[in-house]
Design an enzyme around this catalytic site. Structure first.
Site, mmCIF file in Angstrom:
data_model
loop_
_atom_site.group_PDB
_atom_site.id
_atom_site.type_symbol
_atom_site.label_atom_id
_atom_site.label_comp_id
_atom_site.label_asym_id
_atom_site.label_seq_id
_atom_site.Cartn_x
_atom_site.Cartn_y
_atom_site.Cartn_z
ATOM 1 N N TRP A 1 0.840 -1.201 0.000
ATOM 2 C CA TRP A 1 0.000 0.000 0.000
ATOM 3 C C TRP A 1 0.870 1.245 0.000
ATOM 4 O O TRP A 1 1.790 1.359 0.811
ATOM 5 C CB TRP A 1 -0.886 -0.018 1.243
ATOM 6 C CG TRP A 1 -2.045 0.914 1.216
ATOM 7 C CD1 TRP A 1 -2.967 1.052 0.223
ATOM 8 C CD2 TRP A 1 -2.427 1.830 2.241
ATOM 9 N NE1 TRP A 1 -3.907 1.990 0.568
ATOM 10 C CE2 TRP A 1 -3.602 2.486 1.806
ATOM 11 C CE3 TRP A 1 -1.918 2.154 3.487
ATOM 12 C CZ2 TRP A 1 -4.257 3.452 2.565
ATOM 13 C CZ3 TRP A 1 -2.556 3.117 4.254
ATOM 14 C CH2 TRP A 1 -3.716 3.755 3.794
ATOM 15 N N SER A 2 0.599 2.183 -0.919
ATOM 16 C CA SER A 2 1.350 3.424 -1.045
ATOM 17 C C SER A 2 2.818 3.089 -1.329
ATOM 18 O O SER A 2 3.092 2.406 -2.322
ATOM 19 C CB SER A 2 1.171 4.280 0.207
ATOM 20 O OG SER A 2 1.616 5.602 -0.004
ATOM 21 N N LEU A 3 3.779 3.489 -0.515
ATOM 22 C CA LEU A 3 5.162 3.098 -0.785
ATOM 23 C C LEU A 3 5.302 1.578 -0.822
ATOM 24 O O LEU A 3 6.205 1.042 -1.464
ATOM 25 C CB LEU A 3 6.113 3.679 0.262
ATOM 26 C CG LEU A 3 7.597 3.363 0.037
ATOM 27 C CD1 LEU A 3 8.106 3.974 -1.264
ATOM 28 C CD2 LEU A 3 8.445 3.818 1.217
ATOM 29 N N GLN B 1 4.883 0.598 -8.697
ATOM 30 C CA GLN B 1 5.944 1.608 -8.810
ATOM 31 C C GLN B 1 7.192 1.006 -9.431
ATOM 32 O O GLN B 1 7.260 -0.187 -9.686
ATOM 33 C CB GLN B 1 6.239 2.210 -7.430
ATOM 34 C CG GLN B 1 5.105 3.096 -6.918
ATOM 35 C CD GLN B 1 5.173 3.336 -5.429
ATOM 36 O OE1 GLN B 1 6.053 4.022 -4.942
ATOM 37 N NE2 GLN B 1 4.229 2.763 -4.698
#
Length: 407
Positions: A232-234, A259
């Protein structure tokens, strides 16, 4: 945020960002709209001290409600109150990220954890707090059961400034409602591992997740053939990085958002020509002084200043801005992505500022089974990690997993 509104709570950029982050926790009971709104209103034009005071006051009030409900044998009311109190304690400390652990950050983080501990025995079935052996220390964890028997398990990797209490709201409840076990943990640079143990974020996340998986598979309730690593996120970088080394131990990977090398995110920020950017980090630290000067000025966006001068130095254990950027540059996925052979669901929300390389990750993954799942503003879920569209996110994620495991 992908919901067609410019401002929800405050014209102060930081208060709006922090406040709406709490507001969106309401989807799974981690906040209530009125409590968030009145707390931000009490802060008004105040600064960090006012923010901390008012959110701590709300957290204490709601936690007292939980204590009264627990004493009166009202477990559902107690559980709901404690869950909101944990969110409000966490929200209180966001302005106090910095190069070292501020006493207010430490105190509110501790109170967040204490509220979370009160929740665990009130869940049905009760959740279990863990200490996960890791190198010469341990990492805090929580195991939540999706029911009796051996079941698929979601292992959740937090984001840059997240914690297990936030992940319990945003991920764990959706998992257990669908019959999945869920294992949460604070890794180095996250939650209690950062604020209490002083463990800094590290790029070799595969070592962190390997330790977590060792604990997971020792539990007979965990189906070793159906372990899912979610980021989640990073965590959308950290989880793929771990999966590149640990794919044989995983049934699936879900990075949200997908990412790529973090170098691609930091180079545009540097006040350098293209040749000097290519040379980074092998430059004189004085060459980034214009960026430092900009961040110190009133012209700098408050959110960017907070991320680069407060959050990053603390998470990375960095001495200054230059050191933070050098450490971020070490977070590389491109050289190992060929190892991601487990089934993968890459998430891309169209307005998520860190999702720019999600398609690049998707295209590079060699897994035979992979899906790129898009979320849009028109759906109300186009912002960072679909915070404003959690139900839609979970429907798509778990329907994909269900189909994968039933095939």
């Amino acid at each position: 945020r992908g919901v067609g509104m410019k401002t929800w709570l405050s014209t102060n950029e930081l208060w709006e960002n922090f406040g709406t982050r709490a507001l969106f926790q309401a989807t799974y009971g981690g906040a209530d709209f009125g409590e968030v709104a009145v707390t931000v209103a009490r802060v008004g034009d105040g600064g960090p001290e006012a923010w901390y005071r008012e959110w701590s006051q709300t957290a204490d009030w709601i936690e007292d409600i939980g204590d009264e409900a627990a004493a009166g044998n009202h477990p559902v009311s107690a559980r709901e109150a404690y869950l909101r109190a944990a969110t409000y304690h966490r929200t209180a400390y966001y302005p106090f990220f910095g190069p070292s652990v501020n006493p207010r950050l430490a105190a509110a983080s501790r109170r967040e954890w204490l509220a979370l501990q009160k929740i665990l025995p009130l869940l049905d079935p009760p959740a279990i707090a863990l200490e996960i052996p890791f190198e010469n220390t341990s990492l805090p964890g929580i195991f939540l059961s999706g029911g009796d028997g051996c079941r698929p398990t979601i292992v959740c990797t937090n984001g840059y400034d997240s914690s297990m209490a936030e992940i319990l709201v945003e991920h764990a409840q959706a998992a257990v409602q669908r019959g999945y076990h869920c294992l949460l943990f604070d890794g180095p640079g996250q939650g209690r591992a950062l604020t209490e143990q002083g463990l800094a974020l590290r790029p070799d996340w595969e070592k962190v997740v390997a330790a977590v998986l060792d604990v997971a598979v020792a539990n007979p309730a965990v189906d070793r053939e159906r372990i899912v690593l979610h980021g989640w996120s990073l965590g959308g970088f950290l989880a793929p990085r771990a999966a590149a080394f640990l794919a044989p131990r995983l049934a699936a990977l879900v990075p949200d958002p997908g990412q790529w090398d973090l170098r691609l995110s930091i180079l545009p920020l540097l006040p350098l020509d293209e040749s000097r950017k290519a040379a980074f980090p092998n430059i004189d630290r004085a060459e980034i002084q214009p960026l430092q000067d900009f961040l110190d000025s009133a012209a700098a966006p408050a959110g960017l200043r907070w991320k680069l001068l407060q959050r990053a130095p603390l998470a990375h254990g960095a001495a200054d801005l230059y050191d933070s950027l050098v450490k971020l540059n070490e977070f590389e996925l491109s050289s190992v992505v060929s190892g991601i052979t487990c089934a993968t669901l890459v998430i891309l929300a169209e307005e998520d500022p860190i999702a720019g390389q999600a398609e690049q990750l998707f295209n590079a993954i060699p897994a035979a089974t992979k899906t790129l799942q898009r979320f849009t503003a028109a759906e109300g879920a186009g912002g960072h990690t679909e915070l404003s569209g959690r139900r839609l996110f979970h429907q798509r994620m778990y329907d994909w997993l269900d189909a994968l495991f039933q095939a």
